[in-house]
Design an enzyme around this catalytic site. Sequence first.
Site, mmCIF file in Angstrom:
data_model
loop_
_atom_site.group_PDB
_atom_site.id
_atom_site.type_symbol
_atom_site.label_atom_id
_atom_site.label_comp_id
_atom_site.label_asym_id
_atom_site.label_seq_id
_atom_site.Cartn_x
_atom_site.Cartn_y
_atom_site.Cartn_z
ATOM 1 C CE LYS A 143 -3.510 2.751 0.141
ATOM 2 N NZ LYS A 143 -4.576 2.755 1.146
ATOM 3 C CE LYS A 186 -3.345 7.553 7.433
ATOM 4 N NZ LYS A 186 -2.909 6.221 6.979
#
Length: 311
Positions: A178, A246
């Site tokens: 990811k 993030k």
Amino acid sequence: MSVTSAATLRRIGFIGTGIMGGHMARRIAGAGFSVRAWNRTAAKSEALAADGVEVAPSARAAAAGADAVVCMLSSGPVCDAVLGGPEGVIAAMRTGATLVVMSSIPVETARAQAEASARRGLRYVDAPVSGGERGAREGTLSIMAGGEARAVADLAPLFAPLGRVTHVGPAGSGELAKLANQLIVASNICAVAEALLLAERGGADPEKVREALIGGFADSTVLRQHGERMVRGDFAPGGPAKYQVKDTSTALRLARSYGLTLPVAHTVDRLFQNLVDHGGADLDHSAVLLELRRANQPAEASAPAETSADV
């Protein structure tokens, strides 16, 4: 210990029904599973009752008795706060069940959760997704799964209504994949935004430029979906900028721990951080175009005028 298999996967606990999680829980219920959902903002899970999703009063209640629990919360610390501890989801799950963390969290956090799950007799799969709100709504997500191959295979009926799953390695590998995805997506978004800003500043029609590029080597899902958002000025959050930064920041920290320098990722991370710092945290990450416009505004102050002493 009765381990949940593909044939016995029936009851699903779902933790986190936000922008993407709500669509995912709805699709799982629509596929015939019994789904109990919990969300910190209760109204978001209550809205799913009409779609056959049972609303749980707590995260523990959603997890109790479930064959698998899906976690779709916003970050590693939030996941740990809900999953861990004596009153957390892991403690409430039945032995042999599977915890499926589909949030984007740090690799080391996923590995620690896998160890905590194993100590409780649970199976653990980290399975973050890519595809944004549209992918969640339409069931076309790309699912990157880390964990034991058998555990991932047994979750096939659960993943089927959500999208396409690929087993990429042991626990933590899904999150690693990811992060790789996020670096590519974030870099692509910034490149598309720069290209459209260049077209706009040069006097071309950005929408027509985007249309001309579709089908060529510059084509991408980002150009098609986020490029459309940019030309329309539609920055309602599908993937909020605060979550993009993030992930890019997490990827850079991990890269440094491997002794890697990623100059493109560093620049992209700074752009998204600047967008957040200038009030764009809750805008879609395609709003990086706004940050590029802001950074390229002509200086309002003119150069100092000459004085007689300069003549």
